[in-house]
Design a protein around this motif. Structure first.
Motif, PDB file in Angstrom:
ATOM      1  N   UNK A   1       0.834  -1.205   0.000  1.00 38.20           N
ATOM      2  CA  UNK A   1       0.000   0.000   0.000  1.00 38.20           C
ATOM      3  C   UNK A   1       0.868   1.254   0.000  1.00 38.20           C
ATOM      4  N   UNK A   2       1.961   1.220   0.748  1.00 36.24           N
ATOM      5  CA  UNK A   2       2.845   2.388   0.794  1.00 36.24           C
ATOM      6  C   UNK A   2       3.458   2.650  -0.573  1.00 36.24           C
TER       7      UNK A   2
ATOM      8  N   UNK B   1      14.184  12.886  -8.022  1.00 34.06           N
ATOM      9  CA  UNK B   1      15.224  12.774  -7.010  1.00 34.06           C
ATOM     10  C   UNK B   1      15.683  14.136  -6.529  1.00 34.06           C
ATOM     11  N   UNK B   2      15.858  15.071  -7.461  1.00 33.39           N
ATOM     12  CA  UNK B   2      16.266  16.431  -7.101  1.00 33.39           C
ATOM     13  C   UNK B   2      15.172  17.131  -6.303  1.00 33.39           C
ATOM     14  N   UNK B   3      13.918  16.905  -6.688  1.00 34.21           N
ATOM     15  CA  UNK B   3      12.804  17.523  -5.970  1.00 34.21           C
ATOM     16  C   UNK B   3      12.734  17.003  -4.542  1.00 34.21           C
ATOM     17  N   UNK B   4      12.807  15.692  -4.384  1.00 31.85           N
ATOM     18  CA  UNK B   4      12.747  15.117  -3.038  1.00 31.85           C
ATOM     19  C   UNK B   4      13.931  15.572  -2.193  1.00 31.85           C
ATOM     20  N   UNK B   5      15.094  15.678  -2.827  1.00 31.53           N
ATOM     21  CA  UNK B   5      16.276  16.152  -2.110  1.00 31.53           C
ATOM     22  C   UNK B   5      16.070  17.573  -1.606  1.00 31.53           C
ATOM     23  N   UNK B   6      15.507  18.435  -2.443  1.00 37.54           N
ATOM     24  CA  UNK B   6      15.276  19.823  -2.056  1.00 37.54           C
ATOM     25  C   UNK B   6      14.216  19.915  -0.964  1.00 37.54           C
TER      26      UNK B   6
ATOM     27  N   UNK C   1       9.237  10.992   2.027  1.00 36.61           N
ATOM     28  CA  UNK C   1       7.867  10.534   1.762  1.00 36.61           C
ATOM     29  C   UNK C   1       7.038  10.610   3.040  1.00 36.61           C
ATOM     30  N   UNK C   2       7.618  10.190   4.174  1.00 40.06           N
ATOM     31  CA  UNK C   2       6.904  10.299   5.447  1.00 40.06           C
ATOM     32  C   UNK C   2       6.542  11.753   5.742  1.00 40.06           C
ATOM     33  N   UNK C   3       7.487  12.643   5.466  1.00 35.58           N
ATOM     34  CA  UNK C   3       7.243  14.071   5.684  1.00 35.58           C
ATOM     35  C   UNK C   3       6.077  14.558   4.815  1.00 35.58           C
TER      36      UNK C   3
END
Length: 492
Positions: free
Chosen positions: A288-289, A360-365, A421-423
């Motif tokens: 599900x996650x 990846x860049x978006x999640x990193x930022x 993702x948790x954030x």
């Protein structure tokens, strides 16, 4: 030191750095002065060696050290002063002319070098208010828990030797030798192999031909490997197996009680049920996650559109393409077998690589702005998990992570991504939806996510190397489990 921008095209940058010869000579003289009291040369008292003599003896070697230090340290400083982040390690180019290099080391010519790199584009974090996801939730029935416990009990049941013929459900202990066209093949031999008839662990048609055999019997059986068999040299081929039965054993009664739990290292049958229920819940939650994560990434992909650094995309594409070709080679298939062409496949996987890099860049930022960190303890747990997956190779794995630059990033990246993702899940609109396990586990390509990693007109991407219940014995008659169909929609 002069820093001159010679190229600014899109994300590409080229910087020319010039350090005058007099500055290099001054740095060298400082180094010689520092070393003066430490150097011992016959014929001179300590500390009394003329700098001119030291320069003659050690000048070029010290200049070489200075050049290496500048090339090592200055790129980081220059990018920091320019307020830029390089997508990859900058390429450094210096003169390759020996005569010119000698002049630089002799402080007779300016030291020049160029930096070539791509910058990470500025990313303005957008509001997550519009992101909505549906999280599928499965209610686990007692029947499913009991069914799983029954399978555990059957795998842990005892067997007693019997004198009669082997029947369905009996355990046969045997030696076998497999041959194709009369020639033994790699992985087709085993001794004291145990097989429960009816378990469907071996290739189709194998187990059925053991029914009716007794201890001491010998038989040659003939089977045909499935056309989808992982070992391409055996797929679709007819093979014979020389069988020698060494023992036939009947199964004992299946009992779900405290004794069974004790055999499994659990204190009671009730606790065993709790553990099994927890494992099933964990498996469903993980699926599900991943589906929720894919929804998040699809929506972020719609929101964030910007030019991606070509070098990062190239590296990601190369990783994907290498795996695709490995998968094709192992399966003995071609792009045409997958209803595509190499050209179309390259185009699709290039898009996938660009998506991964961009997300990846978006999640990193997002993670950086949110102050997300991966702790040393979390890194240690991740390393331990790596060690646990490869028993007997612990030393080699530890050496790899100690000695390989950037290896720890392969542990940190997925941890960081999951924390981001948790954030995001704490900020976005999440709606729980009750579904059946069949609906949860259904192939979500049917959901129409055009940008999901798994949907592309190219060969099916493996999540990892094909996993089997019996390990990695390539060609024994053991039936291989299919490789995982779903790959994590990982942005990094």
């Amino acid at each position: 030191m002069q820093v001159i921008e010679t190229l600014a095209e899109g994300l590409k940058r080229e910087i020319k750095v010039v350090i005058p010869a007099k500055d290099m000579e001054a740095r060298m003289n400082e180094r010689l002065a520092e070393a003066k009291d430490k150097i011992r040369i016959n014929g001179f008292r300590p500390g009394k060696v003329p700098v001119s003599h030291l320069k003659k003896m050690y000048g070029k070697s010290i200049m070489a050290e200075l050049v290496n230090e500048i090339v090592r340290d200055q790129p980081t400083s220059i990018l920091s002063e320019r307020g830029e982040k390089s997508a990859t390690q900058p390429d450094v180019k210096m003169t390759e002319d020996e005569a010119e290099a000698d002049k630089i080391l002799s402080a007779q010519a300016d030291f020049e070098f160029t930096l070539s790199y791509e910058v990470i584009p500025p990313i303005e974090i957008q509001s997550t208010a519009g992101i909505k996801v549906t999280r599928e939730v499965v209610e686990i029935a007692d029947e499913e828990v009991n069914e799983q416990i029954l399978k555990i009990a059957e795998s842990a049941r005892s067997y007693e030797e019997k004198n009669g013929e082997a029947a369905d459900g009996d355990r046969v202990t045997m030696d076998y030798l497999g041959k194709v066209d009369g020639v033994p093949f790699d992985g087709g031999k085993d001794e004291d192999a145990q097989l429960v008839l009816g378990s469907n662990r071996f290739i189709p048609g194998f187990e059925e031909q053991l029914v009716g055999l007794k201890a001491g019997d010998e038989k040659v059986i003939t089977v045909t490997f499935p056309t989808e068999y992982p070992a391409a040299n055996l797929a679709g081929k007819e093979a014979t197996f020389d069988i020698t039965v060494k023992e036939v054993a009947a199964p004992g009664a299946v009992e779900i009680n405290d004794d069974l739990a004790s055999k499994l290292g659990i204190e009671s049958a009730d606790r065993l049920k709790e553990v099994v229920r927890g494992q099933i819940e964990s498996q469903y939650s993980s699926v599900a996650r991943q589906k929720v994560k894919r929804q998040i990434l699809d929506q972020l992909d719609e929101v964030y559109q910007f030019e991606t650094p070509g070098r990062l995309v190239d590296a990601e594409f190369d990783n994907i393409w290498r795996q695709i070709n490995t998968d094709l080679a192992q399966s003995g298939k071609t792009f045409e077998d997958e209803d595509t062409t190499e050209e179309k496949a390259r185009e699709e996987y290039r898009k996938l690589a660009e998506r991964r890099v961009r997300l990846g860049l978006v999640l990193s930022e997002i993670g950086e702005k949110a102050g997300i960190q991966v702790s040393d303890e979390e890194m240690q747990r991740a390393l331990y998990e790596q060690l646990r997956q490869f028993p007997g190779q612990e030393k080699e794995i530890l050496d790899f992570f100690r000695k390989t630059p950037g290896a720890s990033a392969s542990l940190r990246a997925p941890l960081f991504e999951e924390k981001v993702v948790d954030h995001l899940l704490s900020e976005i609109d999440v709606t729980d939806k009750k579904v059946t396990k069949e609906e949860l586990l259904a192939d979500d390509e049917a959901e129409g996510s055009e940008k999901a990693d798994e949907k592309k007109a190219a060969p099916k991407k493996k999540a990892a190397k094909a996993e089997t219940a019996e390990g990695e014995e390539a060609a024994a008659p053991k039936k291989k489990a299919a490789s995982k169909k779903k790959a994590d929609d990982s942005a990094e």
